[in-house]
Design an enzyme around this catalytic site. Structure first.
Site, PDB file in Angstrom:
ATOM      1  N   ASP A  45       0.831  -1.204   0.000  1.00 51.78           N
ATOM      2  CA  ASP A  45       0.000   0.000   0.000  1.00 51.78           C
ATOM      3  C   ASP A  45       0.868   1.257   0.000  1.00 51.78           C
ATOM      4  O   ASP A  45       0.354   2.376  -0.072  1.00 51.78           O
ATOM      5  CB  ASP A  45      -0.985  -0.003   1.172  1.00 51.78           C
ATOM      6  CG  ASP A  45      -0.315  -0.104   2.539  1.00 51.78           C
ATOM      7  OD1 ASP A  45       0.924  -0.108   2.612  1.00 51.78           O
ATOM      8  OD2 ASP A  45      -1.058  -0.184   3.541  1.00 51.78           O
ATOM      9  N   SER A  46       2.178   1.069   0.009  1.00 55.66           N
ATOM     10  CA  SER A  46       3.110   2.171  -0.233  1.00 55.66           C
ATOM     11  C   SER A  46       2.849   2.827  -1.576  1.00 55.66           C
ATOM     12  O   SER A  46       3.299   3.958  -1.816  1.00 55.66           O
ATOM     13  CB  SER A  46       4.556   1.667  -0.173  1.00 55.66           C
ATOM     14  OG  SER A  46       4.724   0.530  -1.008  1.00 55.66           O
ATOM     15  N   ASP A  84      -0.628  -6.326   0.139  1.00 54.94           N
ATOM     16  CA  ASP A  84      -1.033  -5.621   1.346  1.00 54.94           C
ATOM     17  C   ASP A  84      -2.551  -5.545   1.455  1.00 54.94           C
ATOM     18  O   ASP A  84      -3.245  -5.281   0.462  1.00 54.94           O
ATOM     19  CB  ASP A  84      -0.483  -4.195   1.337  1.00 54.94           C
ATOM     20  CG  ASP A  84       0.741  -4.027   2.205  1.00 54.94           C
ATOM     21  OD1 ASP A  84       0.926  -4.823   3.138  1.00 54.94           O
ATOM     22  OD2 ASP A  84       1.521  -3.085   1.948  1.00 54.94           O
ATOM     23  N   LYS A 112      -0.809  -9.434   3.558  1.00 47.11           N
ATOM     24  CA  LYS A 112      -0.076  -8.866   4.685  1.00 47.11           C
ATOM     25  C   LYS A 112      -0.988  -7.921   5.459  1.00 47.11           C
ATOM     26  O   LYS A 112      -1.678  -7.097   4.856  1.00 47.11           O
ATOM     27  CB  LYS A 112       1.180  -8.118   4.242  1.00 47.11           C
ATOM     28  CG  LYS A 112       1.982  -7.526   5.413  1.00 47.11           C
ATOM     29  CD  LYS A 112       3.361  -7.071   4.984  1.00 47.11           C
ATOM     30  CE  LYS A 112       3.334  -5.768   4.221  1.00 47.11           C
ATOM     31  NZ  LYS A 112       2.868  -4.620   5.048  1.00 47.11           N
ATOM     32  N   GLU A 114      -1.221  -5.417   9.170  1.00 52.01           N
ATOM     33  CA  GLU A 114      -0.446  -4.706  10.180  1.00 52.01           C
ATOM     34  C   GLU A 114      -1.129  -4.768  11.537  1.00 52.01           C
ATOM     35  O   GLU A 114      -2.313  -4.460  11.650  1.00 52.01           O
ATOM     36  CB  GLU A 114      -0.280  -3.230   9.783  1.00 52.01           C
ATOM     37  CG  GLU A 114       0.441  -3.005   8.468  1.00 52.01           C
ATOM     38  CD  GLU A 114       0.580  -1.537   8.125  1.00 52.01           C
ATOM     39  OE1 GLU A 114       1.024  -1.244   7.007  1.00 52.01           O
ATOM     40  OE2 GLU A 114       0.237  -0.672   8.963  1.00 52.01           O
ATOM     41  N   GLU A 181       9.488  -3.574  10.772  1.00 49.66           N
ATOM     42  CA  GLU A 181       9.884  -2.283  10.197  1.00 49.66           C
ATOM     43  C   GLU A 181      10.322  -1.311  11.285  1.00 49.66           C
ATOM     44  O   GLU A 181       9.617  -1.105  12.282  1.00 49.66           O
ATOM     45  CB  GLU A 181       8.735  -1.673   9.401  1.00 49.66           C
ATOM     46  CG  GLU A 181       9.084  -0.330   8.769  1.00 49.66           C
ATOM     47  CD  GLU A 181       8.062   0.175   7.768  1.00 49.66           C
ATOM     48  OE1 GLU A 181       8.261   1.270   7.228  1.00 49.66           O
ATOM     49  OE2 GLU A 181       7.054  -0.529   7.538  1.00 49.66           O
TER      50      GLU A 181
END
Length: 263
Positions: A45-46, A84, A112, A114, A181
């Site tokens: 999602d960057s 993501d 993925k 978070e 991270e």
């Protein structure tokens, strides 16, 4: 390229064979990265910041990740693709399953998410329904408004211990990969040794099993690159050699070094 599996990544950890991964968003770069030897790619999602010009990852949607996943899959049919799950797309286990199905059908091998142990039920439900899960701890960009910015995490004993507990709980729930991270190298090393699954670091020192970089950071495109980034293109001269150099330095534990790490 021979396709790679989660079992193969697990064997890399057992063999202490480090591996390099990178973000990818389109077919052309995915093909180029695969041809140089990248076996794992993240449709991150960057893309909200690197492709769309947003100030954070929060505006990215499931449909956008699915679109870019399809593009990457067409360019690199044999690589292992992690997609993501965007902000608030996995607020409940049921919502996570519905959105994960979209990404898996778009060509992802894994999703993925978070967050810490509050996600255990979600991880368990996804894995029971044949969706492999990669966790993400430390600096979690989707929580930027809670964290107060993009800051190193786990620097004190309380938060470090909580991260370790979260990692263990998520692995017990079925998580099969973990991204760490922006955490101190010593903490990342401890988590890597504690877990049976492969740990991929970004700004977490070189003691993790693998490394990941946003492609724009690795190629010197980012205007204000983070401390942990290295411009491999500046050293190599062309993109193909830059990616090969990145892979070589990760495998040899040359990158990241102390200047790219936190203590």
């Amino acid at each position: 390229m021979k396709s790679i599996s989660l079992a193969a990544l697990g064997q890399f950890k057992k063999d202490k064979r480090k591996f390099a991964t990178i973000t990818a968003y389109d077919s052309s770069f995915a093909q180029l990265f695969a041809e140089q030897g990248i076996q794992v790619m993240l449709v991150g999602d960057s893309l909200g910041m690197t492709i769309q010009g947003e100030s954070s990852t929060l505006p990215v949607t499931v449909e956008q990740i699915a679109y870019h996943t399809r593009c990457v899959r067409k360019g690199a049919p044999d690589v292992f693709i992690i997609a993501d799950m965007p902000f608030m797309s996995y607020a409940t286990p049921e919502q996570a399953c519905a959105n994960a199905a979209i990404l898996m059908q778009a060509g992802a091998n894994m999703v993925k998410i978070e967050g810490g142990s509050w996600l255990c039920d979600t991880v368990k439900m996804l894995c029971e329904r044949s969706v492999p899960v990669c966790g993400h701890l430390g600096l979690t960009p989707q929580a930027v408004n809670v964290l107060g910015g993009y800051k190193v995490q786990g620097r004190d004993e309380v938060t470090a211990n909580q991260l370790i507990k979260d990692a263990i709980a998520l692995e017990n729930a079925g998580m099969q990969l973990l991204v760490l991270e922006c955490v101190p190298s010593s903490l990342a090393n401890h988590v890597t040794e504690e877990l049976l699954l492969p740990v991929i670091g970004i700004g977490a020192g070189n003691g993790t099993d693998g490394q990941i970089l946003v492609m724009h950071d690795a190629l010197g495109i980012t205007a204000r690159p983070p401390k942990f980034a290295k411009n491999f293109l500046a050293q190599a001269g062309n993109i193909h050699d830059a990616i090969r150099l990145y892979i070589q330095e990760v495998e040899a534990s040359i990158y990241p070094n102390e200047t790219h790490s936190f203590e």
